[in-house]
Design a protein around this motif. Structure first.
Motif, mmCIF file in Angstrom:
data_model
loop_
_atom_site.group_PDB
_atom_site.id
_atom_site.type_symbol
_atom_site.label_atom_id
_atom_site.label_comp_id
_atom_site.label_asym_id
_atom_site.label_seq_id
_atom_site.Cartn_x
_atom_site.Cartn_y
_atom_site.Cartn_z
ATOM 1 N N ALA A 1 0.833 -1.215 0.000
ATOM 2 C CA ALA A 1 0.000 0.000 0.000
ATOM 3 C C ALA A 1 0.859 1.254 0.000
ATOM 4 C CB ALA A 1 -0.937 -0.015 1.201
ATOM 5 N N ALA A 2 1.931 1.218 0.812
ATOM 6 C CA ALA A 2 2.834 2.370 0.860
ATOM 7 C C ALA A 2 3.519 2.564 -0.484
ATOM 8 C CB ALA A 2 3.855 2.183 1.959
ATOM 9 N N ALA A 3 3.920 1.454 -1.105
ATOM 10 C CA ALA A 3 4.559 1.539 -2.411
ATOM 11 C C ALA A 3 3.588 2.084 -3.462
ATOM 12 C CB ALA A 3 5.092 0.168 -2.818
ATOM 13 N N ALA A 4 2.338 1.618 -3.403
ATOM 14 C CA ALA A 4 1.336 2.105 -4.355
ATOM 15 C C ALA A 4 1.085 3.595 -4.151
ATOM 16 C CB ALA A 4 0.049 1.303 -4.196
ATOM 17 N N TRP A 5 0.978 3.999 -2.862
ATOM 18 C CA TRP A 5 0.748 5.432 -2.589
ATOM 19 C C TRP A 5 1.924 6.260 -3.062
ATOM 20 C CZ3 TRP A 5 3.506 8.888 0.349
ATOM 21 C CH2 TRP A 5 2.878 10.136 0.579
ATOM 22 N N LEU A 6 3.151 5.749 -2.806
ATOM 23 C CA LEU A 6 4.347 6.467 -3.210
ATOM 24 C C LEU A 6 4.432 6.578 -4.728
ATOM 25 C CD1 LEU A 6 6.978 7.803 -2.247
ATOM 26 C CD2 LEU A 6 8.077 5.555 -2.424
ATOM 27 N N ALA A 7 4.079 5.468 -5.433
ATOM 28 C CA ALA A 7 4.120 5.486 -6.898
ATOM 29 C C ALA A 7 3.097 6.450 -7.466
ATOM 30 C CB ALA A 7 3.905 4.078 -7.443
ATOM 31 N N SER A 8 1.870 6.445 -6.885
ATOM 32 C CA SER A 8 0.822 7.324 -7.402
ATOM 33 C C SER A 8 1.122 8.786 -7.144
ATOM 34 C CB SER A 8 -0.522 6.952 -6.785
ATOM 35 O OG SER A 8 -0.498 7.162 -5.378
ATOM 36 N N ASN A 9 1.868 9.068 -6.106
ATOM 37 C CA ASN A 9 2.189 10.452 -5.791
ATOM 38 C C ASN A 9 3.559 10.875 -6.322
ATOM 39 O OD1 ASN A 9 0.121 11.770 -3.709
ATOM 40 N ND2 ASN A 9 0.223 9.559 -3.341
ATOM 41 N N THR A 10 4.279 9.930 -6.884
ATOM 42 C CA THR A 10 5.604 10.243 -7.426
ATOM 43 C C THR A 10 5.588 10.255 -8.954
ATOM 44 O OG1 THR A 10 6.641 9.223 -5.500
ATOM 45 C CG2 THR A 10 8.033 9.552 -7.432
ATOM 46 N N LEU A 11 4.866 9.305 -9.535
ATOM 47 C CA LEU A 11 4.808 9.213 -10.991
ATOM 48 C C LEU A 11 3.547 9.898 -11.517
ATOM 49 C CD1 LEU A 11 5.816 5.443 -11.362
ATOM 50 C CD2 LEU A 11 7.307 7.448 -11.555
ATOM 51 N N TYR A 12 3.687 10.504 -12.648
ATOM 52 C CA TYR A 12 2.504 11.097 -13.314
ATOM 53 C C TYR A 12 2.735 11.040 -14.827
ATOM 54 C CZ TYR A 12 5.332 15.326 -13.912
ATOM 55 O OH TYR A 12 6.321 16.209 -14.253
ATOM 56 N N VAL A 13 1.649 11.056 -15.554
ATOM 57 C CA VAL A 13 1.685 10.944 -17.022
ATOM 58 C C VAL A 13 1.069 12.209 -17.630
ATOM 59 C CG1 VAL A 13 0.879 9.672 -19.033
ATOM 60 C CG2 VAL A 13 1.551 8.439 -16.954
ATOM 61 N N VAL A 14 1.780 12.757 -18.612
ATOM 62 C CA VAL A 14 1.259 13.885 -19.408
ATOM 63 C C VAL A 14 0.809 13.333 -20.756
ATOM 64 C CG1 VAL A 14 1.771 16.110 -20.467
ATOM 65 C CG2 VAL A 14 2.795 15.500 -18.255
ATOM 66 N N GLY B 1 4.520 12.229 -21.670
ATOM 67 C CA GLY B 1 5.317 11.092 -21.232
ATOM 68 C C GLY B 1 5.166 10.839 -19.741
ATOM 69 N N LEU B 2 5.977 9.925 -19.215
ATOM 70 C CA LEU B 2 5.975 9.564 -17.797
ATOM 71 C C LEU B 2 7.042 10.389 -17.076
ATOM 72 C CD1 LEU B 2 4.910 7.660 -15.550
ATOM 73 C CD2 LEU B 2 6.753 6.070 -16.203
ATOM 74 N N HIS B 3 6.632 11.001 -15.948
ATOM 75 C CA HIS B 3 7.537 11.891 -15.235
ATOM 76 C C HIS B 3 7.451 11.620 -13.723
ATOM 77 C CE1 HIS B 3 8.089 14.316 -18.907
ATOM 78 N NE2 HIS B 3 6.786 14.131 -19.102
ATOM 79 N N PHE B 4 8.419 12.205 -12.983
ATOM 80 C CA PHE B 4 8.493 12.030 -11.532
ATOM 81 C C PHE B 4 8.319 13.375 -10.842
ATOM 82 C CE2 PHE B 4 10.963 8.689 -13.499
ATOM 83 C CZ PHE B 4 10.577 7.551 -12.806
ATOM 84 N N LYS B 5 7.815 13.298 -9.609
ATOM 85 C CA LYS B 5 7.713 14.487 -8.771
ATOM 86 C C LYS B 5 7.865 14.074 -7.303
ATOM 87 C CE LYS B 5 2.662 14.421 -8.247
ATOM 88 N NZ LYS B 5 2.627 14.315 -6.793
ATOM 89 N N VAL B 6 8.162 15.039 -6.490
ATOM 90 C CA VAL B 6 8.296 14.784 -5.054
ATOM 91 C C VAL B 6 6.913 14.880 -4.428
ATOM 92 C CG1 VAL B 6 9.342 15.556 -2.902
ATOM 93 C CG2 VAL B 6 10.636 15.694 -5.050
ATOM 94 N N PRO B 7 6.483 13.836 -3.743
ATOM 95 C CA PRO B 7 5.148 13.880 -3.146
ATOM 96 C C PRO B 7 5.020 15.027 -2.145
ATOM 97 C CG PRO B 7 6.046 11.662 -3.123
ATOM 98 C CD PRO B 7 7.168 12.559 -3.503
#
Length: 301
Positions: free
Chosen positions: A14-27, A49-55
């Motif tokens: 769950a933590a990994a999923a939350w971290l992925a959803s709040n770290t990765l985003y698609v434009v 494309g696929l990008h990263f951000k700091v939650p």
């Protein structure tokens, strides 16, 4: 122990999923994005494309970069000669600078429309104000909108970060009080042109008619000249024949001329001539001893 281990695994996932959803985003292909940190833009014009951000500390704002349509309100504009026209138009626009667009509108499309519409209205008002009604009617609508589109595009790129791709006029109408005057003017113009064309046609007809009459006179003169020439030649030839015949037998020729004179003189009924019997006119009606040998052969016994 097994239940605790399962809970740990589930919690980790769950933590990994939350971290992925709040770290990765698609434009998406139809979007552009900006990255914000506490409301401040730290990365501009993020491509698809696929990008990263700091939650938590960083957020992403996405903007639709497809061509959008703004259907403006029908407006009344004054022409150069202060005549009113009713114009219905629409605008094609597109976000080209996400950062400037976000700063000017906070990414709100409705706010962008509220900012674009008065600028369009002002641009069209200025454009119609520098033209007279005849130019507006005669000019192609696409050509009419070239200048406002270019000017407004440069302004909106700087102010809002959007491009004005096209301004199109759907309809240009005249107010009721102006329509009748315009139609009368157009009718007068067409009637004037018709009069000019008729005058030119009459002038051309007169020129053709005068040329034809001149050629007719020339042909008649030539024909008369030819006829007189032939008549003169015929008379000369006839005179020559008569002269030749007269020279062969003068007595016969005189007798023949007298017979012709008798025939001409005594045509019809009731003709009367009062002449001296001794006149030379009756020469061949006298006694036969006065006839020549040729005359005796022509007179009845």
């Amino acid at each position: 122990m097994i239940n605790n281990r399962s809970l740990i695994i589930v919690g980790t996932l769950a933590a990994a999923a939350w971290l992925a959803s709040n770290t990765l985003y698609v434009v998406d292909e139809t979007e552009r994005a900006v990255k914000l940190r506490f409301g401040e833009v730290i990365e501009e014009n993020i491509q698809p494309g696929l990008h990263f951000k700091v939650p938590i500390t960083q957020t992403i704002r996405k903007f639709d970069t497809r061509v959008l349509t703004l259907d403006t309100d029908t407006s009344r504009y004054l022409t150069l000669e202060q005549k009113a026209v009713i114009v219905d138009s629409f605008v094609k626009w597109q976000v080209v600078n996400p950062t400037r667009y976000y700063e000017a509108t906070a990414g709100d499309e409705l706010m962008a429309i509220r900012l674009i519409q008065p600028r369009v209205d002002e641009s069209l008002r200025n454009e119609f104000g520098r033209l007279d009604l005849q130019q507006i009617i005669a000019e192609r609508r696409d050509d009419l909108m070239i200048r406002p589109t270019e000017d407004l595009d440069a302004l909106m790129r700087d102010e809002l970060g959007v491009s004005i791709l096209d301004i199109r006029v759907k309809r240009i109408d005249l107010p009721e009080d102006v329509s009748a005057a315009v139609y009368d003017r157009m009718r007068s113009e067409r009637e004037r042109e018709a009069r000019e064309w008729r005058a030119q046609g009459q002038e051309e007809a007169e020129r053709i008619r005068a040329n034809a009459d001149r050629r007719r006179q020339v042909l008649l003169a030539q024909a008369t000249e030819r006829a007189e020439t032939l008549r003169g030649e015929g008379d000369a030839e006839a005179a020559g024949i008569f002269s030749e015949a007269y020279s062969q037998d003068q007595e016969f020729f005189t007798f023949w001329r007298s017979l012709s004179a008798y025939r001409e003189s005594f045509q019809g009924d009731g003709n009367m001539l009062v002449l001296d019997p001794s006149s030379d006119f009756f020469r061949y009606l006298k006694s036969s001893e006065n006839r020549g040998p040729a005359a005796n052969s022509l007179l009845p016994e």
